[in-house]
Design a protein around this motif. Sequence first.
Motif, PDB file in Angstrom:
ATOM      1  N   SER A 134      -0.103  -3.346   1.441  1.00 30.54           N
ATOM      2  CA  SER A 134      -1.252  -2.632   2.008  1.00 30.54           C
ATOM      3  C   SER A 134      -2.502  -3.504   1.987  1.00 30.54           C
ATOM      4  O   SER A 134      -3.280  -3.524   2.950  1.00 30.54           O
ATOM      5  N   GLU A 135      -2.713  -4.203   0.882  1.00 29.21           N
ATOM      6  CA  GLU A 135      -3.880  -5.081   0.794  1.00 29.21           C
ATOM      7  C   GLU A 135      -3.813  -6.184   1.836  1.00 29.21           C
ATOM      8  O   GLU A 135      -4.836  -6.542   2.448  1.00 29.21           O
ATOM      9  N   ARG A 136      -2.623  -6.735   2.069  1.00 28.03           N
ATOM     10  CA  ARG A 136      -2.487  -7.794   3.063  1.00 28.03           C
ATOM     11  C   ARG A 136      -2.761  -7.260   4.465  1.00 28.03           C
ATOM     12  O   ARG A 136      -3.444  -7.921   5.273  1.00 28.03           O
ATOM     13  N   ILE A 137      -2.269  -6.063   4.772  1.00 26.08           N
ATOM     14  CA  ILE A 137      -2.536  -5.450   6.075  1.00 26.08           C
ATOM     15  C   ILE A 137      -4.032  -5.216   6.250  1.00 26.08           C
ATOM     16  O   ILE A 137      -4.598  -5.480   7.314  1.00 26.08           O
ATOM     17  N   ASP A 138      -4.682  -4.747   5.200  1.00 28.14           N
ATOM     18  CA  ASP A 138      -6.121  -4.505   5.258  1.00 28.14           C
ATOM     19  C   ASP A 138      -6.889  -5.809   5.481  1.00 28.14           C
ATOM     20  O   ASP A 138      -7.824  -5.872   6.278  1.00 28.14           O
ATOM     21  N   GLN A 139      -6.494  -6.864   4.784  1.00 30.64           N
ATOM     22  CA  GLN A 139      -7.149  -8.167   4.943  1.00 30.64           C
ATOM     23  C   GLN A 139      -7.004  -8.681   6.366  1.00 30.64           C
ATOM     24  O   GLN A 139      -7.981  -9.157   6.980  1.00 30.64           O
ATOM     25  N   LEU A 140      -5.792  -8.612   6.912  1.00 27.61           N
ATOM     26  CA  LEU A 140      -5.549  -9.084   8.274  1.00 27.61           C
ATOM     27  C   LEU A 140      -6.339  -8.260   9.285  1.00 27.61           C
ATOM     28  O   LEU A 140      -6.885  -8.806  10.252  1.00 27.61           O
ATOM     29  N   PHE A 141      -6.396  -6.959   9.067  1.00 31.74           N
ATOM     30  CA  PHE A 141      -7.142  -6.089   9.977  1.00 31.74           C
ATOM     31  C   PHE A 141      -8.621  -6.471   9.989  1.00 31.74           C
ATOM     32  O   PHE A 141      -9.254  -6.544  11.049  1.00 31.74           O
ATOM     33  N   GLN A 142      -9.177  -6.734   8.805  1.00 33.29           N
ATOM     34  CA  GLN A 142     -10.582  -7.150   8.733  1.00 33.29           C
ATOM     35  C   GLN A 142     -10.804  -8.481   9.440  1.00 33.29           C
ATOM     36  O   GLN A 142     -11.789  -8.655  10.167  1.00 33.29           O
ATOM     37  N   GLN A 143      -9.887  -9.423   9.220  1.00 35.93           N
ATOM     38  CA  GLN A 143     -10.035 -10.743   9.835  1.00 35.93           C
ATOM     39  C   GLN A 143      -9.998 -10.651  11.361  1.00 35.93           C
ATOM     40  O   GLN A 143     -10.736 -11.359  12.062  1.00 35.93           O
ATOM     41  N   LEU A 144      -9.148  -9.778  11.881  1.00 37.27           N
ATOM     42  CA  LEU A 144      -8.941  -9.712  13.327  1.00 37.27           C
ATOM     43  C   LEU A 144      -9.923  -8.789  14.044  1.00 37.27           C
ATOM     44  O   LEU A 144     -10.163  -8.957  15.250  1.00 37.27           O
ATOM     45  N   THR A 145     -10.492  -7.800  13.326  1.00 37.75           N
ATOM     46  CA  THR A 145     -11.348  -6.813  13.990  1.00 37.75           C
ATOM     47  C   THR A 145     -12.759  -6.754  13.409  1.00 37.75           C
ATOM     48  O   THR A 145     -13.663  -6.197  14.047  1.00 37.75           O
ATOM     49  N   GLY A 146     -12.938  -7.257  12.203  1.00 36.81           N
ATOM     50  CA  GLY A 146     -14.222  -7.119  11.525  1.00 36.81           C
ATOM     51  C   GLY A 146     -14.450  -5.737  10.957  1.00 36.81           C
ATOM     52  O   GLY A 146     -15.552  -5.415  10.487  1.00 36.81           O
ATOM     53  N   LYS A 147     -13.416  -4.891  10.958  1.00 31.96           N
ATOM     54  CA  LYS A 147     -13.519  -3.521  10.457  1.00 31.96           C
ATOM     55  C   LYS A 147     -12.559  -3.309   9.294  1.00 31.96           C
ATOM     56  O   LYS A 147     -11.706  -4.151   9.016  1.00 31.96           O
ATOM     57  N   ARG A 148     -12.715  -2.166   8.617  1.00 29.60           N
ATOM     58  CA  ARG A 148     -11.804  -1.778   7.550  1.00 29.60           C
ATOM     59  C   ARG A 148     -10.862  -0.698   8.050  1.00 29.60           C
ATOM     60  O   ARG A 148     -11.223   0.131   8.895  1.00 29.60           O
ATOM     61  N   ILE A 149      -9.662  -0.687   7.525  1.00 30.16           N
ATOM     62  CA  ILE A 149      -8.704   0.367   7.846  1.00 30.16           C
ATOM     63  C   ILE A 149      -9.160   1.676   7.214  1.00 30.16           C
ATOM     64  O   ILE A 149      -9.671   1.700   6.092  1.00 30.16           O
ATOM     65  N   ILE A 150      -8.966   2.765   7.933  1.00 23.81           N
ATOM     66  CA  ILE A 150      -9.187   4.099   7.378  1.00 23.81           C
ATOM     67  C   ILE A 150      -7.842   4.579   6.824  1.00 23.81           C
ATOM     68  O   ILE A 150      -6.898   4.819   7.578  1.00 23.81           O
ATOM     69  N   TRP A 151      -7.784   4.704   5.511  1.00 24.02           N
ATOM     70  CA  TRP A 151      -6.529   5.005   4.837  1.00 24.02           C
ATOM     71  C   TRP A 151      -6.374   6.498   4.576  1.00 24.02           C
ATOM     72  O   TRP A 151      -7.344   7.221   4.363  1.00 24.02           O
ATOM     73  N   SER A 152      -5.141   6.938   4.542  1.00 20.18           N
ATOM     74  CA  SER A 152      -4.764   8.227   3.981  1.00 20.18           C
ATOM     75  C   SER A 152      -4.089   7.927   2.651  1.00 20.18           C
ATOM     76  O   SER A 152      -3.102   7.182   2.594  1.00 20.18           O
ATOM     77  N   LEU A 153      -4.633   8.487   1.577  1.00 17.24           N
ATOM     78  CA  LEU A 153      -4.209   8.090   0.237  1.00 17.24           C
ATOM     79  C   LEU A 153      -3.152   9.029  -0.339  1.00 17.24           C
ATOM     80  O   LEU A 153      -3.345  10.243  -0.399  1.00 17.24           O
ATOM     81  N   ASP A 154      -2.044   8.450  -0.749  1.00 15.05           N
ATOM     82  CA  ASP A 154      -1.034   9.164  -1.528  1.00 15.05           C
ATOM     83  C   ASP A 154      -0.655   8.236  -2.677  1.00 15.05           C
ATOM     84  O   ASP A 154       0.219   7.374  -2.534  1.00 15.05           O
ATOM     85  N   HIS A 155      -1.328   8.399  -3.797  1.00 11.78           N
ATOM     86  CA  HIS A 155      -1.183   7.462  -4.905  1.00 11.78           C
ATOM     87  C   HIS A 155       0.145   7.582  -5.640  1.00 11.78           C
ATOM     88  O   HIS A 155       0.468   6.724  -6.462  1.00 11.78           O
ATOM     89  N   SER A 156       0.910   8.636  -5.355  1.00 14.70           N
ATOM     90  CA  SER A 156       2.175   8.807  -6.069  1.00 14.70           C
ATOM     91  C   SER A 156       3.116   7.637  -5.819  1.00 14.70           C
ATOM     92  O   SER A 156       3.883   7.244  -6.700  1.00 14.70           O
ATOM     93  N   HIS A 157       3.063   7.065  -4.615  1.00 15.68           N
ATOM     94  CA  HIS A 157       3.987   5.977  -4.283  1.00 15.68           C
ATOM     95  C   HIS A 157       3.643   4.700  -5.056  1.00 15.68           C
ATOM     96  O   HIS A 157       4.525   4.046  -5.612  1.00 15.68           O
ATOM     97  N   PHE A 158       2.373   4.351  -5.097  1.00 15.18           N
ATOM     98  CA  PHE A 158       1.977   3.156  -5.842  1.00 15.18           C
ATOM     99  C   PHE A 158       2.212   3.339  -7.341  1.00 15.18           C
ATOM    100  O   PHE A 158       2.591   2.392  -8.036  1.00 15.18           O
ATOM    101  N   ALA A 159       1.981   4.541  -7.844  1.00 13.00           N
ATOM    102  CA  ALA A 159       2.167   4.793  -9.272  1.00 13.00           C
ATOM    103  C   ALA A 159       3.613   4.588  -9.691  1.00 13.00           C
ATOM    104  O   ALA A 159       3.892   4.010 -10.752  1.00 13.00           O
ATOM    105  N   THR A 160       4.549   5.047  -8.854  1.00 16.00           N
ATOM    106  CA  THR A 160       5.956   4.904  -9.204  1.00 16.00           C
ATOM    107  C   THR A 160       6.459   3.480  -8.965  1.00 16.00           C
ATOM    108  O   THR A 160       7.302   2.983  -9.714  1.00 16.00           O
ATOM    109  N   VAL A 161       5.940   2.823  -7.937  1.00 19.13           N
ATOM    110  CA  VAL A 161       6.307   1.423  -7.704  1.00 19.13           C
ATOM    111  C   VAL A 161       5.944   0.564  -8.913  1.00 19.13           C
ATOM    112  O   VAL A 161       6.705  -0.320  -9.331  1.00 19.13           O
ATOM    113  N   LYS A 162       4.794   0.846  -9.511  1.00 22.60           N
ATOM    114  CA  LYS A 162       4.295   0.052 -10.629  1.00 22.60           C
ATOM    115  C   LYS A 162       4.646   0.642 -11.994  1.00 22.60           C
ATOM    116  O   LYS A 162       4.314   0.053 -13.020  1.00 22.60           O
ATOM    117  N   HIS A 163       5.295   1.818 -11.997  1.00 25.47           N
ATOM    118  CA  HIS A 163       5.676   2.491 -13.251  1.00 25.47           C
ATOM    119  C   HIS A 163       4.485   2.588 -14.204  1.00 25.47           C
ATOM    120  O   HIS A 163       4.554   2.204 -15.369  1.00 25.47           O
TER     121      HIS A 163
END
Length: 275
Positions: A134-163
């Motif tokens: 996600s961070e890499r996608i956000d970085q590339l989006f900023q580089q190519l558009t000069g804008k930030r991605i508008i995210w929809s947050l569901d932290h359950s996925h990151f929490a379980t990925v990182k235990h």
Amino acid sequence: MPRELRTFAGLWTLRDYPNPINDWSLEKKFAAVKEAGFDGIGGLLIPETIPLCGKYGLEYILYLNADASTYRESLRKAVDYQPKRINIHLMDHDTPPEEAVATWIEMVNLAEELGLKIDLEIHRDTATETPEKSERIDQLFQQLTGKRIIWSLDHSHFATVKHLNPPFAPRLLGSREMTSLVRHIHFRPFNGHHAQIPATDGRSNRTPDFLLYLEFAEALLKHWLDSAPDDAVLHACPENGPRGSGYALSCFPDVWLDAIVVRDEIQKIWSRLIS
């Protein structure tokens, strides 16, 4: 206009509810969401939802699975639903960030042309399934558009990925710049090993794990309030998965009643923070 919290129920939560044999009709589900006091309901491209939203005075949050071959048709169909926001699951777990961001830029441009508001969800089995992707996608989006991605947050996925162990906030909260743009958050109770945990014991008593989750939810809402502009509207969903989805286990209490409890607790936190 002051900042506002708008809650909506997930139609997914009511899948095969109360059980597969006696599944409620779509209209009965809409009536239950209205009776429970939600502002809206979230679901897929289901044409029958359009008149039901009008009948029950409910806002619609649209959910789309999208890739380079499907997004144009899906977004054009979405116009008829007049959704408040569109939640996007983008591509697949093995989609390279460069390919994902190229498609996302095209989607943002088309959505603006159509008058739609789209949010990119962080979600398992999609291009955004890990913090690093996600961070890499956000970085590339900023580089190519000069804008930030508008995210929809569901932290359950990151929490379980990182235990993760609680407290969750130090690892999961994003920057204020990123958070200031967020208008859609999934409040599904989780811990570091389970993307969904029960809010109650089935007898209205809050579970210890849910109380730990609420500490994170309060930190998240405070972070959003400290970051978002004064007229921002936050759409919040207590998005419990139904039995048979892999989220709710057979031993869980009633997921719909639990979702209402989650909504109530989120509203209490919000009221306390803005008072």
